[in-house]
Scaffold this motif. Structure first.
Motif, PDB file in Angstrom:
ATOM      1  N   VAL A  83      -4.048   1.674  49.612  1.00  0.00           N
ATOM      2  CA  VAL A  83      -4.880   1.773  48.421  1.00  0.00           C
ATOM      3  C   VAL A  83      -6.328   1.498  48.824  1.00  0.00           C
ATOM      4  O   VAL A  83      -6.599   0.590  49.615  1.00  0.00           O
ATOM      5  CB  VAL A  83      -4.423   0.806  47.309  1.00  0.00           C
ATOM      6  CG1 VAL A  83      -4.506  -0.654  47.734  1.00  0.00           C
ATOM      7  CG2 VAL A  83      -5.218   1.052  46.031  1.00  0.00           C
ATOM      8  N   SER A  84      -7.223   2.315  48.315  1.00  0.00           N
ATOM      9  CA  SER A  84      -8.630   2.157  48.676  1.00  0.00           C
ATOM     10  C   SER A  84      -9.469   1.893  47.445  1.00  0.00           C
ATOM     11  O   SER A  84      -9.079   2.223  46.313  1.00  0.00           O
ATOM     12  CB  SER A  84      -9.134   3.415  49.379  1.00  0.00           C
ATOM     13  OG  SER A  84      -8.972   4.549  48.552  1.00  0.00           O
ATOM     14  N   ILE A  85     -10.636   1.312  47.689  1.00  0.00           N
ATOM     15  CA  ILE A  85     -11.488   0.877  46.592  1.00  0.00           C
ATOM     16  C   ILE A  85     -12.897   0.716  47.137  1.00  0.00           C
ATOM     17  O   ILE A  85     -13.091   0.395  48.312  1.00  0.00           O
ATOM     18  CB  ILE A  85     -10.946  -0.457  46.010  1.00  0.00           C
ATOM     19  CG1 ILE A  85     -11.636  -0.841  44.709  1.00  0.00           C
ATOM     20  CG2 ILE A  85     -11.022  -1.575  47.022  1.00  0.00           C
ATOM     21  CD1 ILE A  85     -10.974  -2.021  44.024  1.00  0.00           C
ATOM     22  N   GLY A  86     -13.895   0.965  46.294  1.00  0.00           N
ATOM     23  CA  GLY A  86     -15.268   0.683  46.687  1.00  0.00           C
ATOM     24  C   GLY A  86     -15.597  -0.778  46.499  1.00  0.00           C
ATOM     25  O   GLY A  86     -14.931  -1.484  45.727  1.00  0.00           O
ATOM     26  N   TYR A 139      -4.901  -2.499  51.881  1.00  0.00           N
ATOM     27  CA  TYR A 139      -6.131  -2.276  51.127  1.00  0.00           C
ATOM     28  C   TYR A 139      -7.235  -1.830  52.083  1.00  0.00           C
ATOM     29  O   TYR A 139      -7.377  -2.382  53.186  1.00  0.00           O
ATOM     30  CB  TYR A 139      -6.607  -3.564  50.469  1.00  0.00           C
ATOM     31  CG  TYR A 139      -5.750  -4.117  49.366  1.00  0.00           C
ATOM     32  CD1 TYR A 139      -6.102  -3.916  48.033  1.00  0.00           C
ATOM     33  CD2 TYR A 139      -4.615  -4.883  49.635  1.00  0.00           C
ATOM     34  CE1 TYR A 139      -5.338  -4.453  47.003  1.00  0.00           C
ATOM     35  CE2 TYR A 139      -3.847  -5.418  48.619  1.00  0.00           C
ATOM     36  CZ  TYR A 139      -4.223  -5.201  47.301  1.00  0.00           C
ATOM     37  OH  TYR A 139      -3.463  -5.738  46.289  1.00  0.00           O
ATOM     38  N   VAL A 140      -8.019  -0.866  51.643  1.00  0.00           N
ATOM     39  CA  VAL A 140      -9.220  -0.480  52.378  1.00  0.00           C
ATOM     40  C   VAL A 140     -10.393  -0.577  51.411  1.00  0.00           C
ATOM     41  O   VAL A 140     -10.437   0.136  50.404  1.00  0.00           O
ATOM     42  CB  VAL A 140      -9.107   0.940  52.959  1.00  0.00           C
ATOM     43  CG1 VAL A 140     -10.418   1.346  53.621  1.00  0.00           C
ATOM     44  CG2 VAL A 140      -7.963   1.009  53.963  1.00  0.00           C
ATOM     45  N   VAL A 141     -11.325  -1.476  51.716  1.00  0.00           N
ATOM     46  CA  VAL A 141     -12.542  -1.610  50.920  1.00  0.00           C
ATOM     47  C   VAL A 141     -13.647  -0.841  51.629  1.00  0.00           C
ATOM     48  O   VAL A 141     -14.049  -1.190  52.738  1.00  0.00           O
ATOM     49  CB  VAL A 141     -12.935  -3.088  50.731  1.00  0.00           C
ATOM     50  CG1 VAL A 141     -14.259  -3.188  49.962  1.00  0.00           C
ATOM     51  CG2 VAL A 141     -11.831  -3.843  49.998  1.00  0.00           C
ATOM     52  N   GLU A 142     -14.107   0.209  50.986  1.00  0.00           N
ATOM     53  CA  GLU A 142     -15.150   1.069  51.548  1.00  0.00           C
ATOM     54  C   GLU A 142     -16.489   0.591  50.995  1.00  0.00           C
ATOM     55  O   GLU A 142     -16.896   0.959  49.895  1.00  0.00           O
ATOM     56  CB  GLU A 142     -14.872   2.529  51.175  1.00  0.00           C
ATOM     57  CG  GLU A 142     -13.493   3.006  51.646  1.00  0.00           C
ATOM     58  CD  GLU A 142     -13.107   4.351  51.056  1.00  0.00           C
ATOM     59  OE1 GLU A 142     -13.991   5.205  50.868  1.00  0.00           O
ATOM     60  OE2 GLU A 142     -11.901   4.542  50.779  1.00  0.00           O
ATOM     61  N   ASP A 143     -17.148  -0.241  51.772  1.00  0.00           N
ATOM     62  CA  ASP A 143     -18.348  -0.948  51.321  1.00  0.00           C
ATOM     63  C   ASP A 143     -19.589  -0.203  51.795  1.00  0.00           C
ATOM     64  O   ASP A 143     -20.033  -0.356  52.918  1.00  0.00           O
ATOM     65  CB  ASP A 143     -18.316  -2.372  51.871  1.00  0.00           C
ATOM     66  CG  ASP A 143     -19.435  -3.250  51.345  1.00  0.00           C
ATOM     67  OD1 ASP A 143     -20.374  -2.711  50.725  1.00  0.00           O
ATOM     68  OD2 ASP A 143     -19.371  -4.477  51.559  1.00  0.00           O
ATOM     69  N   ASN A 144     -20.143   0.639  50.898  1.00  0.00           N
ATOM     70  CA  ASN A 144     -21.384   1.334  51.255  1.00  0.00           C
ATOM     71  C   ASN A 144     -22.613   0.652  50.669  1.00  0.00           C
ATOM     72  O   ASN A 144     -23.718   1.188  50.724  1.00  0.00           O
ATOM     73  CB  ASN A 144     -21.328   2.811  50.844  1.00  0.00           C
ATOM     74  CG  ASN A 144     -21.150   3.010  49.349  1.00  0.00           C
ATOM     75  OD1 ASN A 144     -21.651   2.236  48.537  1.00  0.00           O
ATOM     76  ND2 ASN A 144     -20.434   4.064  48.971  1.00  0.00           N
TER      77      ASN A 144
END
Length: 711
Positions: free
Chosen positions: A168-171, A196-201
């Motif tokens: 599951v991914s999330i910003g 979990y993958v947190v895509e922190d831009n």
């Protein structure tokens, strides 16, 4: 980027190809949007290294995936094609994700186990929890996944492997949502194999991370969750990303618990094509991001390591450009959805709960004792759990005793729900099939959605209707829409049991609410509300055996009333939805009602017949969505006068829709205006003398009948 021995040269080249393919697909969508050939664009740019790494570390069609809208690259790595993605951008009939119903970047594939997402942020975290729980359940009880004919249809093929990972991914901005934290609690407690993958831009649209997250770093906030594997990495470094993803997936697959990879990525394009980040980001900041672009970094690394030369890079990129162009040419020429497709897949088209198959008659059994509504609901749950091993029951306080050793020894009797309707379920079926959830309604419904997507049949309880509102997001934007937004490729037929209503003498504001019209206003969910024990059992069994989400409303005041008791009608007694019941024949006035107003309508009808000879027909709707229009029309044509009575507030209530339709379609059959009797437009007070005035009583109905008959 350090050298790697875990990926071959061919894999590294494919890694770069997928990253470049994702970027060029974004670029092509931007061109198509500016040409007004598509209608929305949101990119994955800057996230490609982190996501291709995840795709290469996981197994398509084996593991399960709950992505969000930045996840173009992982979907390509799993096997989604550029044409698949551009068909969605165009809104084509052949869009495999949604048939033109969803915006672009809402990835979905039953073949690849990519589960249809919404535009809501963080809701998918709870779905991932339920999905992982379902995988564990089927692994432990493989017989629950086997096909058998104990239902009106054979069960679909249920995929499980025993060591699958749920991604599951999330910003980083969405980590502020409560559903994210609720999911962490359950993943941690259950040691679930969720990655979990947190895509922190660094930005939630225009809100920078320091304004969204205390300390500006989500990894620091979650570091103390037990059973987790954590990794915080440079998400623009492909090699570091792959190493982190492989390690995290292996941790989950080994059964150690959940993992979270926090990748610091960039956002070289605006949030979406509707946004202009130059309004809130400085030129220096944008230049710093450009210097970390993962596409450039990977290209230079391949050249420096001698894996590809300049000619090889150019050839690879040219082939990708041609692939994207061909896909775009085909997509813009694709046929559009037809108008008659709009209403398809709002509900199941294979197993309608209105079907004649659910029209069964009670059968005599050895048990001739009359039972209350509470008793027969409890019996129905036990019947169905014995019949179907996919059924699980959970919610707040529904178990007999979470710490069950004293229960097994006989020291404790057990709770089984605040109204005792789930009493004995945990004792008979064990902790894996009946358990207490955290005190979090979104957690209950969100997890149930993930389970149902995997083929389980969750029957969950919201303890009081008054506290259903934290789950509203999951109900309105997820539960109701999954079948329609995926064009029928996914469904989640859960049953939500909810005690509702007042007339409690002291229930007050937060234990007496009604609000069924809010949910009957939501397509995709069936809503029923029985008024007696026999109907409760028949409708609940239909709810469990049908293939749609059902909101099953149980009036608390009726649970143990003696007048609505019934004998046990057998283990296969069902009642179709959308079929009203005439409980008193009459010729002068029709009352349409449901729930706890039914016995009050009967009292009023009997009294006015004794007093004034007015003959009232009382119809119990039972099923609110769908409702039985034919029964309504037949009665109104007979009596020419109609009252619609319900416990909820008068204004904007359920009766308004019925009244409007009667006025529209039956105007010439009426001899008097349509009348409504309902609660005052206020809340239910604690003091019984106030409650009696606020809620509709027999005397209110008596007065309305007399006035209408005299019109």
């Amino acid at each position: 980027m350090a050298p790697t021995s875990t990926l071959t040269s061919e894999q590294l080249i494919e890694f770069y190809r997928l990253m470049y393919l994702s970027r060029r697909t974004d670029d092509r969508e931007i061109v198509l949007k500016r040409q007004q050939k598509i209608f929305f664009q949101i990119s994955c740019a800057g996230h490609e290294a982190l996501l291709v790494a995840a795709g290469m570390a996981l197994r398509p069609g084996y593991d399960w995936f709950f992505p969000y809208y930045r996840d173009r690259a992982i979907c390509l790595a799993l096997g989604n094609t550029v044409e698949d993605q551009l068909l969605q951008a165009v809104g084509a009939a052949d869009d495999p994700a949604s048939g033109g119903r969803q915006m672009p970047s809402h990835w979905s594939s039953t073949k690849l186990n990519i589960v249809t997402p919404s535009s809501s942020t963080a809701t998918q975290c709870l779905h991932a929890i339920g999905c992982a729980e379902a995988g564990r359940y089927f692994t432990k009880y493989p017989e629950a996944a086997a096909k058998h004919t104990g239902d009106y249809r054979e069960f679909k093929d249920i995929k499980f492997h025993g060591d699958e990972v749920t991604y599951v991914s999330i910003g980083e901005g969405s980590t502020s949502q409560g559903e994210f934290w609720e999911s962490l609690n359950t993943a941690s407690n259950g040691k679930l194999p969720v990655l979990y993958v947190v895509e922190d831009n660094g930005y939630a649209i225009s809100t920078p991370v320091e304004a969204n997250t205390p300390g500006g770093n989500i990894s620091k906030l979650i570091a103390n969750f037990p059973n987790f594997h954590f990794a915080e990495i440079d998400g623009t470094d492909p090699i570091a990303c792959y190493a982190a993803m492989v390690e995290a997936a292996a941790y989950c697959r080994a059964g150690h618990g959940p993992a979270l990879v926090h990748g610091h990525v960039i956002r070289p394009y605006s949030h979406s094509l509707s946004d202009d980040e130059r309004l809130y980001r400085s030129a220096a900041e944008l230049q710093a991001d450009a210097a970390r672009d993962p596409i450039s970094r990977m290209q230079l690394w391949l050249l420096r390591e001698g894996i590809l030369d300049e000619a090889g890079i150019n050839q690879l990129e040219r082939k990708v450009d041609e692939e994207v162009q061909r896909a775009a040419d085909r997509a813009v020429q694709a046929s559009l959805p037809t108008i008659d497709s709009i209403t398809k897949h709002v509900y199941s088209e294979d197993l309608l709960p209105t079907d004649v198959r659910f029209d069964a008659q009670p059968v005599a059994t050895a048990d001739s004792n009359e039972r209350t509504m509470a008793d027969l609901i409890n019996t129905c749950l036990k019947d169905e759990m014995r019949r179907d091993p996919r059924i699980v029951v959970f919610g707040e306080d529904v178990a007999d005793a979470t710490r069950d050793e004293p229960l097994r020894s006989g020291e404790l009797k057990g709770k089984g729900g605040v109204f005792k309707l789930t009493s004995g379920l945990q004792h008979e079926f064990g902790n894996d099939r009946c358990w207490n959830s955290p005190l979090a309604e979104a957690n209950i419904v969100g997890r149930a959605i993930g389970m149902a997507v995997r083929g389980m049949k969750p029957v969950v309880e919201i303890q009081f209707f008054d506290y259903i509102w934290p789950a509203m997001h999951q109900m309105r934007n997820e539960l109701a829409l999954i079948r329609w937004r995926s064009n029928g490729t996914f469904n989640c037929p859960i049953v939500m049991r909810v005690p509702i209503g007042g007339y409690l003498t002291g229930g007050s504001i937060y234990h007496s609410q009604s609000g069924e019209s809010i949910f009957t206003h939501t397509p995709g969910v069936r809503v029923v509300m029985p008024s007696n024990a026999l109907d409760a059992m028949g409708l609940l069994r239909t709810a469990i055996r049908c293939d749609d989400p059902v909101l099953f409303l149980e009036h608390k005041r009726l649970y143990r009333e003696t007048f609505c008791r019934a004998t046990y009608p057998g283990p296969d007694f069902t009642i179709p939805f959308g079929k009203a019941k005439t409980i008193r024949e009459g010729k002068d006035v029709t009352i349409l009602t449901y729930g706890a107003v039914v016995p009050r309508a009967l009292q009023a009808a009997q009294k006015i017949h004794r007093d004034k000879g007015i003959d009232v027909e009382v119809i119990d709707l039972r099923s609110l969505s769908p409702y039985d229009w034919e029964a309504i029309a037949t009665s109104v044509r007979k009596t020419s006068r109609v009252i619609i009575a319900h416990e909820d507030m008068l204004s904007w209530g359920y009766g308004a829709e019925i009244a409007a339709r009667i006025g529209d379609e039956l105007f010439h059959d009426l001899d008097a205006p349509v009348r409504r009797v309902a609660a005052m437009d206020t809340f239910v007070a604690y003091q019984p003398t106030l409650e009696d005035v606020i809620l509709p009583q027999p005397e209110h109905l008596y007065k309305a009948i007399a006035e209408l008959a005299a019109f």
